[in-house]
Write a protein that holds these residues in place. Structure first.
Motif, short mmCIF file in Angstrom:
data_model
loop_
_atom_site.label_atom_id
_atom_site.label_comp_id
_atom_site.label_asym_id
_atom_site.label_seq_id
_atom_site.Cartn_x
_atom_site.Cartn_y
_atom_site.Cartn_z
N PHE A 1 4.90 7.28 2.18
CA PHE A 1 4.63 6.15 3.07
C PHE A 1 4.31 4.90 2.28
O PHE A 1 3.43 4.90 1.40
CB PHE A 1 3.46 6.47 4.00
CG PHE A 1 3.17 5.37 5.00
CD1 PHE A 1 4.01 5.14 6.07
CD2 PHE A 1 2.04 4.57 4.85
CE1 PHE A 1 3.75 4.13 6.97
CE2 PHE A 1 1.76 3.55 5.75
CZ PHE A 1 2.62 3.33 6.82
N ASP A 2 5.01 3.82 2.56
CA ASP A 2 4.77 2.51 1.95
C ASP A 2 4.50 1.50 3.06
O ASP A 2 5.15 1.56 4.13
CB ASP A 2 5.97 2.03 1.12
CG ASP A 2 6.20 2.89 -0.10
OD1 ASP A 2 5.21 3.39 -0.67
OD2 ASP A 2 7.37 3.07 -0.49
N PHE A 3 3.59 0.59 2.80
CA PHE A 3 3.25 -0.40 3.81
C PHE A 3 3.01 -1.75 3.13
O PHE A 3 2.08 -1.89 2.34
CB PHE A 3 2.01 0.04 4.59
CG PHE A 3 1.66 -0.87 5.75
CD1 PHE A 3 2.65 -1.50 6.48
CD2 PHE A 3 0.34 -1.08 6.11
CE1 PHE A 3 2.33 -2.33 7.55
CE2 PHE A 3 0.00 -1.91 7.17
CZ PHE A 3 1.01 -2.53 7.89
N HIS A 4 3.87 -2.69 3.43
CA HIS A 4 3.69 -4.06 2.94
C HIS A 4 3.19 -4.93 4.09
O HIS A 4 3.76 -4.90 5.19
CB HIS A 4 5.00 -4.64 2.41
CG HIS A 4 4.96 -6.12 2.23
ND1 HIS A 4 5.79 -6.98 2.92
CD2 HIS A 4 4.16 -6.90 1.47
CE1 HIS A 4 5.51 -8.23 2.59
NE2 HIS A 4 4.53 -8.21 1.71
N CYS A 5 2.14 -5.70 3.86
CA CYS A 5 1.65 -6.61 4.90
C CYS A 5 1.30 -7.95 4.26
O CYS A 5 0.88 -8.02 3.10
CB CYS A 5 0.46 -6.04 5.65
SG CYS A 5 -0.95 -5.61 4.62
N LEU A 6 1.49 -8.99 5.02
CA LEU A 6 1.28 -10.34 4.53
C LEU A 6 0.72 -11.20 5.66
O LEU A 6 1.21 -11.15 6.80
CB LEU A 6 2.60 -10.91 4.01
CG LEU A 6 2.60 -12.32 3.42
CD1 LEU A 6 3.64 -12.41 2.31
CD2 LEU A 6 2.93 -13.36 4.49
N MET B 1 0.83 -1.21 0.00
CA MET B 1 0.00 0.00 0.00
C MET B 1 0.86 1.26 0.00
O MET B 1 1.94 1.28 0.60
CB MET B 1 -0.91 0.01 1.23
CG MET B 1 -1.98 -1.08 1.21
SD MET B 1 -2.90 -1.18 2.76
CE MET B 1 -1.77 -2.17 3.74
N HIS B 2 0.34 2.28 -0.68
CA HIS B 2 0.96 3.61 -0.71
C HIS B 2 -0.13 4.63 -0.40
O HIS B 2 -0.56 5.38 -1.28
CB HIS B 2 1.58 3.89 -2.08
CG HIS B 2 2.34 2.73 -2.66
ND1 HIS B 2 3.63 2.41 -2.30
CD2 HIS B 2 1.98 1.79 -3.58
CE1 HIS B 2 4.02 1.34 -2.97
NE2 HIS B 2 3.03 0.95 -3.75
#
Length: 764
Positions: free
Chosen positions: A611-616, A605-606
């Motif tokens: 701001f960048d957000f990676h989630c798994l 996500m941006h």
């Protein structure tokens, strides 16, 4: 082999689940690589790539450099002894599972790296890293041109790593030096280039398998607490004595070495690379490498902890030690730790050759490849047992001997996990891939690999006159005589197999933002040469690995999301358990299957600028299939394991990865990475378990100017301490036996401690 010389948890190195599955779809459908994996952000090692989890017992960590595996087999020559992610590399990525399967014949992800070649002018990169435990790591690359389209590139890597605690038996836990030199000739009209390279590496890599164990108190509810003043991860559990006595498997002679010397890895490599673009659009790549090396690793595997104050043991043992003044004294401590040392070493010659022809059209790319990989090795693992103190005050342990049984520290030479094989393995393979945009909405990728595998040589899987395997015994070596009169002599091996791999992937764009994706990879393998090292022959039936995934994806300006269901299994995993009953250890060979169902949702996500957000998120259910073995001990007790249907040891059912980052300014980046691992079982019978834990990383990167960048990373910034993996010597413990065990001292591996690292990179 790892599966033979360690206890169940560390034996399997089970790096789990399907969580890497989804992220492939964030890369271009034409790309052979994927991103967002933080592959060099490792909670187990300060300088090696992380193992990407796919739901199967991990075998070799695939690392490629210039299209060839860094090492053909990681036992006894590990990747970290001859490759680092240093200034000598121009590119690092992560190959997709399908790409790894088709081009190498292995299942899993592979780190893909390329050496920095010479460029116009004079260029340099100097990298430096340190931590608050005293690590000093330097890497320098210099490259430039010599006129008339000739270029050079030279590199030096130096690592001085004391680890997170000082051990007195070696000067460093890792001392590695790597040197590279390359000369490149570029063809006219930008048609390609030819490169000759040489690499020399020298590495004493102690910490990988010798130092990663410690005592703790198992509370009984999945948690652990410290044993006395022993600090997990920052207190040494190795004895202060430096020498080890062992019996040479080949000659039968008693010999001595030190831990530092036994870990010596040395390699000399010559490589040739050629790339040429024809006028009709076809591109031809050739890379070849010859390597002459000594590969080595040493395990110091904890086995049983003996309670000398228990009622049954008070009169059974008489442990002695020698103090710093050389005087013999009675040991008055409560606990004794038994250890098995496995001195794995081999002389290796390998020749690896890959040729690839490819062409790209407007809507498709076709590739044809050839592998010719030859591996010759003379290998043995000499094993020896010793006992040591378990100091509650956190001081250094000392070696002990039981005066009731022996008058020296070392015993049971080659009795348990000793190994031997000698000869060569050859793989000749053809492969093809086709990446095809069938329509603007439908992409199809398919590939196939056909491989001939040949083994020729000898091992020590000796049978007696009755046709039964003799097995290992104390003072085992080539030429020894077993109790039944059988003389131990090499056994000839000769096998030829046909392996194949198939892969198919499809993506359909229902809209510009939403679509369906799925892939299927099927691999058929046979045992590698190293599977013939134990006292019994492995199951030589085919090893099949089907991997299927299907899911959806959604992309817009600020979100890239994939959700997939996955299935993977593997048949005929060859392994050997070292089962313990009392003070006796017996090797139990087995062949088993494993399967894993999984569901993974992955998002990048941006939400706003900078701001960048990676989630798994992954849920999975890995289980053993046909996991049954037994062994009879000298006192008549039969140890039996039937783990069929059990959850695979060390594998969590839930994994979460959260990676937020924020650009404070255009030059300063603040980032963190959180990885959650849920409850894991610490033995095969699901008797012991560890509660879930977080692995955390964080840091700041500052691009000071176009030449200088600085960084600071904090490992385990939540300062979470505890145990992980398996519990030593617990393979035969059942649930009923474990339910009343509370606040008992045990041994296992641990979380990497709080560490502050600083790094700098200067380009000139």
């Amino acid at each position: 082999m790892k599966s033979i010389v360690t206890t169940m948890g560390s034996m399997m190195l089970l790096m789990v689940c399907m969580n890497a599955a989804a992220q492939e779809e964030h890369a271009s459908s034409h790309s052979k690589e994927e991103g967002n994996r933080n592959v060099m952000l490792n909670a187990a090692s300060a300088n090696g790539p992380r193992e990407i989890q796919i739901g199967l017992p991990s075998a070799d960590v695939n690392v490629l450099e210039n299209g060839l595996p860094v090492t053909y087999a990681t036992n006894p020559h590990t990747v970290n002894t001859m490759w680092r992610g240093d200034a000598s590399l121009s590119h690092q990525g992560l190959l997709k599972i399908a790409e790894t399967a088709i081009t190498t014949g292995n299942i899993g992800y592979a780190v893909n790296s390329f050496t920095q070649l010479g460029e116009k002018g004079f260029n340099g990169t100097l990298n430096y890293k340190s931590n608050h435990f005293g690590l000093q790591e330097f890497s320098l690359n210099l490259n430039g041109d010599m006129g008339k389209n000739w270029f050079y590139s030279v590199n030096m890597y130096q690592d001085f790593d004391p680890g997170t605690f000082k051990i007195k038996s070696t000067p460093y836990q890792d001392r590695t030096q790597i040197y590279k030199a390359l000369v490149t000739k570029r063809y006219d009209n930008n048609a390609g280039e030819f490169t000759v390279g040489y690499k020399y590496s020298n590495s004493h890599n102690v910490y990988n398998y010798a130092t990663q164990s410690a005592p703790f108190i198992y509370v009984g509810d999945g948690s652990v607490k410290e044993y006395g003043k022993f600090k997990l991860g920052t207190t040494s559990y190795l004895p202060t004595e430096n020498t080890m006595t062992y019996r040479n498997m080949r000659t039968g002679q008693l010999e001595q070495t030190t831990l530092y010397d036994a870990c010596l890895n040395r390699s000399s490599e010559l490589s040739l690379m050629n790339k040429y673009r024809f006028d009709n659009g076809w591109e031809w790549k050739v890379v070849a490498r010859y390597d002459h090396s000594r590969g080595a690793m040493v395990y110091q595997t904890p086995m049983a902890i003996i309670d000398l104050k228990s009622q049954e043991n008070q009169a059974a043992y008489n442990y002695q030690f020698t103090d710093i003044d050389g005087k013999q004294k009675a040991y008055e401590g409560q606990y004794v730790q038994t250890r098995m040392s496995c001195l794995n070493a081999g002389t290796i010659d390998e020749f690896l050759f890959t040729s690839e022809l490819s062409k790209q059209w407007r809507n498709s790319t076709l590739r044809l490849g050839l592998n010719e990989w030859f591996y010759n090795i003379d290998y043995c693992s000499n094993t020896t047992m010793y006992d040591q103190s378990v100091p509650a005050d956190g001081s250094y342990a000392v070696r002990l001997w039981d005066a009731n049984k022996r008058d020296s520290y070392f015993y049971d030479f080659n009795k348990n996990a000793s190994e031997y094989y000698k000869g060569h393995e050859n793989k000749l393979a053809l492969y093809l891939t086709h990446d095809w945009d069938v329509t603007p909405k439908f992409n199809l990728y398919y590939g196939a690999r056909l491989e001939w595998q040949s083994l020729n040589g000898e091992n020590a899987a000796v049978k007696n006159a009755a046709g039964n395997y003799v097995g290992r015994f104390a003072d085992y070596h080539l030429g020894a005589t077993a109790a039944d009169g059988t003389v131990i002599s090499p056994v000839n091996l000769s096998y030829d197999w046909l392996n194949y791999d198939l892969s198919l992937a499809a993506t359909y764009k229902l809209t510009d933002n939403f679509g369906f994706t799925g892939d299927f990879t099927y691999i058929v393998q046979h045992p590698k040469f190293e599977a013939f090292a134990p006292a019994t022959l492995p199951n030589t039936d085919k090893i099949s690995v089907p991997l299927g995934r299907v899911g959806i994806y959604y992309n817009n300006a600020w979100l890239s999301l994939t959700s997939m269901f996955s299935y993977i299994s593997k048949t005929n995993n060859n392994s050997t358990l070292n089962l313990q009953h009392g003070s006796e250890i017996k090797a139990a060979p087995l062949s088993y299957d494993i399967q894993t169902w999984g569901w993974t949702t992955d998002a990048v996500m941006h939400p706003f600028k900078g701001f960048d957000f990676h989630c798994l998120f992954t849920y999975q259910k890995p289980t053993y299939k046909k996991f049954e073995t037994s062994v009879t001990f000298n006192d008549g007790y039969t140890g039996t394991i039937n783990a069929t249907g059990n959850t695979v040891a060390e594998i969590p059912e839930i994994l979460i990865e959260l990676d937020p980052s924020y650009m404070i300014t255009k030059d300063i980046k603040l980032w963190t990475s959180f990885r959650y691992f849920s409850k894991t079982y610490a033995n095969i019978n699901e008797a012991y378990y560890f509660n879930g834990h977080w692995e955390t990383f964080g840091g700041v990167n500052w691009q000071v100017n176009k030449r200088l960048s600085l960084g600071c990373t904090v490992v385990n910034f939540l300062n979470q301490t505890g145990a992980k993996g398996s519990i030593a010597g617990a393979e035969l413990i059942t649930k009923d036996e474990a339910k009343d065990i509370k606040n008992q001292i045990m041994t296992g591996s641990y979380l990497r401690p709080f560490t502050i690292e600083v790094n700098a990179s200067l380009k000139f």
